[in-house]
Write a protein that holds these residues in place. Structure first.
Motif, PDB file in Angstrom:
ATOM      1  N   TYR A  61      -4.867  10.022   2.393  1.00 55.39           N
ATOM      2  CA  TYR A  61      -5.761  11.272   1.339  1.00 55.39           C
ATOM      3  C   TYR A  61      -5.902  12.590   2.219  1.00 55.39           C
ATOM      4  N   SER A  76       0.718  -1.653   0.516  1.00 54.69           N
ATOM      5  CA  SER A  76       0.100  -0.235   0.216  1.00 54.69           C
ATOM      6  C   SER A  76       0.595   0.932  -0.267  1.00 54.69           C
ATOM      7  N   MET A  98      -2.737   6.136  10.636  1.00 53.58           N
ATOM      8  CA  MET A  98      -2.430   5.575   9.731  1.00 53.58           C
ATOM      9  C   MET A  98      -1.399   4.710   9.621  1.00 53.58           C
ATOM     10  N   TYR A 156       1.128   4.161  -2.648  1.00 53.24           N
ATOM     11  CA  TYR A 156       0.710   4.937  -2.542  1.00 53.24           C
ATOM     12  C   TYR A 156       1.534   6.812  -2.841  1.00 53.24           C
ATOM     13  N   ASP A 175      -6.003   6.810   5.393  1.00 49.80           N
ATOM     14  CA  ASP A 175      -5.380   6.511   4.517  1.00 49.80           C
ATOM     15  C   ASP A 175      -4.663   7.053   3.751  1.00 49.80           C
ATOM     16  N   LYS A 192     -11.107   9.360   6.932  1.00 50.34           N
ATOM     17  CA  LYS A 192     -10.470   8.221   7.474  1.00 50.34           C
ATOM     18  C   LYS A 192      -8.803   8.050   6.996  1.00 50.34           C
TER      19      LYS A 192
END
Length: 321
Positions: free
Chosen positions: A87, A22, A257, A26, A85, A83
């Motif tokens: 972003y 990930s 995160m 990313y 993630d 969230k």
């Protein structure tokens, strides 16, 4: 038992591999950088400079999302609920993460538990300005004028640094002046120029252009030493010995995160902040680049600043709302 342990180990390796994958993938889409202050504020200016170069590094857009109001609480709450993630990121200052816990009895977020520290960016100095219509040309003259006119002067407070600096000046000098809260730094400056308020401790990012013009009179910078960006303007410590106040700036994500993404962002921000063009643009705002080497270092700094600002606010005699 051996079979169970083998399966657990295998699951752990798969999870680690998934996190690694990930991080490598990313970012795969646009990143939103929440700023808890209005467009035109010092933090907004820093976010746009840093965000543009970070977008170049990550090969994805970094969009600034201004969410001003409630002393940075609106933006902080939005970032905390996002969230985790990678972003949605949050560029903020000591207002949301150092001062608010002592300025408010209850907050809609926890500055430590609800966030993932990514990187400290640097510091932004402040200066005290007055309208040119006010008959004072130095801090000593301002103090004498305020004492001769008790309760007739007002000061603008669009952020915690302005508030704490102003209240500290009041306490040390024994002044009777009234605070007026503002939602944004640009509006506070507009009202100061118009004479609606008479004192404003402004950040260099949003106020430097006006400070270099003839629209306001700059009496002192709040740092211990004078600034080369404002030749001839003394430090506050010359009139009030020991005075030294500045504002830190950093980037967070929501709590939880993934560490590989946090580390990737931290590495990229180190490169961004070492870029000569970025440093030149930030220096033009009076901003001092001072990145943390690791997310852990920034986390420890945030906790230290919580204690530091709690002491400043208590010494200023400010009661939590």
């Amino acid at each position: 038992m051996r079979t169970i342990l083998t399966r657990l180990l295998g699951a752990g390796l798969l999870w680690t591999a998934a996190l690694g994958a990930s991080a490598q993938e990313y970012p795969a889409q646009q990143i939103t950088l929440i700023v808890p202050f209005a467009a035109g504020s010092g933090t907004d200016a820093v976010a746009r400079i840093v965000g543009m170069k970070l977008a170049d590094r990550l090969k994805q857009p970094v969009v600034i999302d201004n969410k001003p109001g409630a002393s940075a609480q609106i933006g902080a709450q939005a970032a905390a609920k996002a969230k985790p993630d990678g972003y949605t990121l949050f560029m903020t200052t000591n207002t949301s993460h150092s001062a608010n816990p002592s300025l408010f009895q209850k907050l809609p977020y926890d500055p430590v538990k609800d966030f993932t520290p990514v990187a400290r960016v640097g510091e932004l100095p402040f200066a005290l300005v007055v309208p040119t219509s006010l008959p004072v040309k130095s801090m000593r003259e301002l103090i004498a004028h305020a004492k001769a006119n008790p309760n007739k002067l007002s000061y603008a407070t669009p952020n915690s640094t302005s508030l704490v600096a102003s209240e500290t000046i009041k306490r040390i000098a024994g002044l009777d002046i009234v605070g007026v809260p503002y939602k944004s730094s640009p509006q506070a400056m507009t009202d100061l120029i118009a004479g609606s308020v008479q004192v404003y401790v402004t950040d260099f990012g949003s106020g430097l252009q006006m400070m270099k013009s003839d629209k306001v009179r700059t009496l002192a910078v709040t740092t211990a030493k004078s600034s080369p960006l404002l030749p001839g303007v003394p430090s506050m410590a010359e009139a009030l010995p020991g005075f030294d106040l500045t504002s830190w700036n950093g980037i967070f994500g929501p709590a939880g995160m993934p560490a590989p993404i946090v580390d990737r962002l931290n590495r990229e921000l180190q490169v961004v902040l070492a870029d000569a063009e970025v440093q030149e643009k930030l220096a033009g705002l009076g901003f001092q680049v001072w990145p943390s080497k690791t997310p852990g270092e920034f986390a420890r700094y945030v906790e230290d600043q919580l204690t530091h600002w709690s002491t400043l606010i208590r010494q200023a005699g400010i009661k939590p709302e």
